[in-house]
Motif scaffolding. Structure first.
Motif, short mmCIF file in Angstrom:
data_model
loop_
_atom_site.label_atom_id
_atom_site.label_comp_id
_atom_site.label_asym_id
_atom_site.label_seq_id
_atom_site.Cartn_x
_atom_site.Cartn_y
_atom_site.Cartn_z
N THR A 1 1.86 -6.30 15.42
CA THR A 1 1.75 -7.40 14.47
C THR A 1 0.67 -8.42 14.84
OG1 THR A 1 4.08 -7.14 13.94
CG2 THR A 1 3.05 -9.20 13.27
N PHE B 1 -8.23 2.52 14.74
CA PHE B 1 -6.83 2.81 14.44
C PHE B 1 -6.59 4.31 14.33
CE2 PHE B 1 -3.47 3.68 11.36
CZ PHE B 1 -2.41 3.11 12.02
N ILE B 2 -7.54 5.05 13.72
CA ILE B 2 -7.32 6.50 13.61
C ILE B 2 -7.92 7.24 14.80
CG2 ILE B 2 -7.01 6.67 11.12
CD1 ILE B 2 -9.84 7.20 10.72
N LEU C 1 2.16 -1.24 8.23
CA LEU C 1 3.13 -1.41 9.32
C LEU C 1 4.10 -2.55 9.02
CD1 LEU C 1 0.89 -0.88 12.49
CD2 LEU C 1 2.72 0.59 11.66
N LEU C 2 3.56 -3.65 8.47
CA LEU C 2 4.43 -4.78 8.14
C LEU C 2 5.45 -4.38 7.07
CD1 LEU C 2 2.01 -7.85 8.07
CD2 LEU C 2 3.43 -7.03 9.94
N SER D 1 -10.45 -0.03 11.53
CA SER D 1 -9.79 1.12 10.91
C SER D 1 -10.13 2.40 11.66
CB SER D 1 -10.23 1.28 9.45
OG SER D 1 -10.01 0.09 8.74
N TRP E 1 8.24 -5.12 17.33
CA TRP E 1 7.39 -5.49 16.20
C TRP E 1 6.15 -6.26 16.61
CZ3 TRP E 1 6.57 -10.67 15.80
CH2 TRP E 1 7.48 -11.49 16.47
N LEU F 1 8.09 -2.33 8.61
CA LEU F 1 8.94 -3.18 9.45
C LEU F 1 9.97 -3.92 8.59
CD1 LEU F 1 9.28 -4.26 12.35
CD2 LEU F 1 7.71 -6.10 11.75
N ILE G 1 -7.12 -9.43 13.21
CA ILE G 1 -8.12 -8.72 12.41
C ILE G 1 -8.19 -9.38 11.03
CG2 ILE G 1 -8.82 -6.52 11.35
CD1 ILE G 1 -7.09 -5.09 13.42
N ARG H 1 1.63 0.80 16.96
CA ARG H 1 2.29 1.46 15.84
C ARG H 1 3.49 2.29 16.29
NH1 ARG H 1 0.32 6.86 13.38
NH2 ARG H 1 1.99 7.17 11.90
N LEU I 1 -5.65 5.79 5.70
CA LEU I 1 -4.84 4.92 6.56
C LEU I 1 -3.40 4.87 6.09
CD1 LEU I 1 -7.54 2.13 6.69
CD2 LEU I 1 -7.01 3.72 8.53
N GLY J 1 -8.04 -3.04 16.63
CA GLY J 1 -7.61 -1.84 15.90
C GLY J 1 -6.90 -0.86 16.83
N SER K 1 12.68 -0.92 8.13
CA SER K 1 13.42 -1.12 9.37
C SER K 1 14.43 -2.26 9.27
CB SER K 1 12.43 -1.38 10.50
OG SER K 1 13.08 -1.79 11.65
N GLY L 1 -3.05 -7.17 14.66
CA GLY L 1 -3.38 -6.98 13.25
C GLY L 1 -3.63 -8.31 12.55
N LEU L 2 -2.81 -9.30 12.88
CA LEU L 2 -2.97 -10.63 12.29
C LEU L 2 -4.37 -11.19 12.59
CD1 LEU L 2 -1.63 -13.12 10.89
CD2 LEU L 2 -0.97 -13.88 13.18
N PHE M 1 -3.94 -0.65 7.29
CA PHE M 1 -2.98 -0.07 8.23
C PHE M 1 -2.01 -1.12 8.76
CE2 PHE M 1 -5.36 -1.67 11.91
CZ PHE M 1 -6.65 -1.75 11.39
N TRP M 2 -2.46 -2.34 8.86
CA TRP M 2 -1.58 -3.42 9.33
C TRP M 2 -0.55 -3.77 8.26
CZ3 TRP M 2 -1.75 -9.08 8.44
CH2 TRP M 2 -0.93 -9.79 9.33
N ILE N 1 6.48 0.04 16.46
CA ILE N 1 6.64 -0.96 15.41
C ILE N 1 8.10 -1.24 15.06
CG2 ILE N 1 6.32 0.69 13.50
CD1 ILE N 1 5.03 -2.90 13.47
N LEU N 2 8.96 -0.22 15.08
CA LEU N 2 10.32 -0.44 14.60
C LEU N 2 11.16 -1.25 15.59
CD1 LEU N 2 11.05 2.93 12.80
CD2 LEU N 2 10.08 0.81 11.91
N VAL O 1 -6.87 12.93 9.42
CA VAL O 1 -6.65 12.21 10.68
C VAL O 1 -6.13 13.17 11.75
CG1 VAL O 1 -5.27 10.43 11.81
CG2 VAL O 1 -6.34 9.96 9.62
N VAL P 1 -3.41 -2.10 17.57
CA VAL P 1 -2.48 -1.81 16.48
C VAL P 1 -2.11 -0.33 16.50
CG1 VAL P 1 -2.13 -1.81 13.98
CG2 VAL P 1 -3.41 -3.66 15.03
#
Lengths: 336, 281
Positions: free
Chosen positions: B250, B219-220, A151-152, B216, B246, A155, B256, B239, A279, B232, A159, B253-254, A147-148, B242-243, A294, B235
């Motif tokens: 980010t 996350f859900i 997203l990256l 994970s 960022w 991005l 994890i 999410r 995911l 999780g 984006s 997640g890094l 999932f990460w 994110i746009l 989900v 993130v």
């Protein structure tokens, strides 16, 4: 016809596993805290209504009778009604499955198509820079939260660079191709609808890369270690001594034998792919069964969650059966 | 085992990847232990004036939607991830080891039934089974740990069963049995202690896996619930931003990724070192 016998035995072996899977799923869905009947009836329902629903669902019967009813339903493709959408879970799954199938297909294509060559290069150039790059790439892959990564990718490519679409299966101005398989790329190809084909394909790039990366990492790793093992074998030395060109040794003699464990891992890791699809589809708003499940979780829609679990697990089990069959053809030593 | 330690340590130091993994794991542990000392702010301190601030000297990882310092939240999050890893390894390892040892030692029909049961658990894609168990138990961190532990049990039991099958034919075990050693004594005194080196390797790999699967699930929406600073879950909330923001998704997640990679590299390296056949490949 020893292969036929072997396949027959493997098929028979699947039956108890599948039964076990349904029993486990049935037990899990019966540990739900709270009463499914009152969940379906809603908070304002009277006691009589709840009792009626309980009776309709067969929840007042002994547990093994309930299981038999559940199993009979499953065999007829009946997973119950979704609490969220109010329609049959089977209908919902059928609607969303082609998207997931298309996504997993492209992910596998990418992972196998890139993973095996990367693994071979890594093994041939062992401990030199191509090997180091390929190993780092695959070490990252097996530790990457899907999932990460998704997203990256969104991005960067959607984006910032704005070169790839980030959600859905098609550009919103296009309408889906005529329904044949439900997989947009194939349907568009069959109907010769090029704009839709290209749009569907570009919409698959990011999700397929995201989902396939972990799988790619696993395949690269196994191919590398399996190639290394085979390249140390005596018959390879013999082939070299006989002056057979190195390229032909690697591609003909070594690869065929090295692929045997790779095929196994492709089957086993397919489970990772199914999990990853949940995911990936969520991140990329890709309307497949993963996104569906989900969304169902948010509504505690158990018929949908359990229907998804059973179907996906059956696919995984069959995938492994298929792998075992391929295995039997590849390795003549494996016989029951 | 005691005599082997210096050699193992030496080999770890000689293998850069294993060493890198070990360093990541040690840093994670230190971060978790000393979180209150390292974190610049209280991870739950809300400051609406600073909401969604980009990374700066004041907030190196930026801030979240209510102005909490993300670096502090990520640092405290290491406690949760480490706890998830340890709890899952214990919850899966203890029953897994016992099942494997008894199943392998007694063999026969008992072993057959146990192993078929394990096959059923392994027939599911791991995340899918964890997801349906966690959904049935209800969304919470504890329930997600139980779900993840359940799917990991077969890994331990299959490994220990295999070790048991070969150990129970070894002369020292046969000798104990000939002297009238009871099965329980043999299993706990000889079989399990002698399987431990492989179990430790598996435990390291399972730690990484557990952190990944639990994140994970969060996350859900099935694991730790916001505002818990679980990576999780961070993130998952990040999410939405994110746009434009960022940094929110980010950085958690890094971490994890780094934590999972640490356990994977360390476990892999340890396996190569403990298995001399593939050493140095």
């Amino acid at each position: 016809m020893r292969i036929a016998k072997y396949i027959g035995i493997r098929l028979l072996y699947i039956i108890p596993v599948m039964l076990g899977v349904t029993i486990l799923v049935f037990l899990i869905s019966h540990t739900i805290p709270g009463d499914p009947a009152s969940l379906i009836a809603g908070p304002k329902a009277s006691k009589a209504t709840i009792e009626r629903i309980r009776h309709d669902l067969g929840l007042d019967k002994p547990i093994y009778v309930q299981y038999m009813i559940y199993l009979r339903g499953l065999l007829k493709g009946d997973f119950g009604k979704s609490i969220r959408t109010g329609i049959d879970v089977a209908t919902d799954l059928k609607k969303y499955f082609p998207a997931t199938l298309e996504l997993t297909f492209f992910s596998m294509l990418f992972a196998i198509g890139a993973g095996i060559p990367l693994g071979i290069i890594s093994a041939i150039k062992r401990n030199r820079w191509p090997d180091h790059i390929s190993r780092t790439f695959s070490i990252f892959g097996v530790s990457m939260p899907v999932f990460w990564l998704g997203l990256l990718l969104l991005l960067v490519f959607y984006s910032k660079l704005k070169i790839l679409p980030g959600s859905g299966r098609l550009d919103t101005i296009l309408s889906p191709p005529t329904h044949i398989t439900g997989m947009y790329t194939i349907d568009a190809l069959l109907t010769g609808n090029w704009p839709v084909f290209i749009s569907a394909l570009t919409h698959l790039i990011l999700p397929a890369f995201c989902l396939g990366y972990v799988y790619l990492a696993i395949i690269t790793r196994i191919t590398r270690s399996s190639m290394l093992e085979v390249l140390n074998k005596e018959y390879i030395e013999t082939a070299r001594a006989n002056g057979i060109p190195e390229k032909s040794i690697i591609l003909k003699h070594a690869l065929k034998n090295a692929l045997i464990p790779v095929v196994t891992i492709i089957g086993i890791s397919f489970g990772e792919l199914m999990g990853g699809a949940i995911l990936t589809e969520t991140i990329f708003s890709f309307p497949g069964v993963g996104k569906y499940v989900v969304e169902s979780i948010n509504y505690l829609d158990f018929p949908a969650i359990m229907g998804f679990t059973v179907v996906v697990t059956f696919i995984y089990v069959f995938m492994n059966l298929l792998v075992d069959v391929i295995y039997a053809f590849l390795d003549p030593q494996i016989r029951y | 085992m005691k005599k082997k330690m210096p050699l193992t340590l030496y080999l770890i130091l000689k293998s850069p990847l294993t060493l890198f993994g070990a360093v990541l794991v040690i840093l994670l542990i230190l971060m978790a232990i000393f979180a209150p000392l390292i974190a610049p702010y209280n991870p739950n301190r809300i400051s609406l004036r600073e909401k969604l601030a980009p990374p700066s000297l004041k907030h190196p990882f930026g801030t979240d939607e209510v102005g909490r310092d993300l670096l502090s939240r990520v640092i405290y999050g290491s406690r949760i991830s480490l706890q998830v890893g340890i709890v899952v390894v214990l919850l899966a390892g203890i029953p897994g080891i016992l099942i494997g040892a008894f199943s392998g030692y007694y063999g026969g029909q008992f072993d057959n039934i146990i192993m078929r049961l394990m096959d059923i658990v392994m027939a599911f894609p791991p995340l899918v089974l964890a997801l349906s168990i966690a959904a049935a138990l209800g969304p919470s961190l504890v329930n997600s740990m139980m779900a993840v532990a359940f799917i990991m049990i077969p890994k331990f039991s299959r490994l220990v069963r295999g070790e048991t099958l070969s150990l129970k034919e070894k002369p020292f075990v046969l000798a104990t049995r000939a002297q009238g050693g009871k099965p329980l004594y043999i299993i706990f005194r000889h079989i399990i202690p002698n399987s431990l080196s492989s179990v430790i390797v598996l435990a390291s790999l399972v730690m990484g896996d557990a952190i990944l699967v639990a994140a994970s699930l969060s996350f859900i929406g099935l694991g730790a619930q916001p505002p818990t600073p679980e990576w999780g879950a961070l993130v998952s909330v990040g999410r939405k931003y994110i746009l434009d923001q960022w940094w929110y998704a980010t950085f958690p997640g890094l971490f994890i990724f780094l934590a999972v990679m640490g356990f994977n590299l360390f476990g892999d390296g340890l396996r190569d070192i403990l298995d001399p056949k593939i050493r140095g490949r």
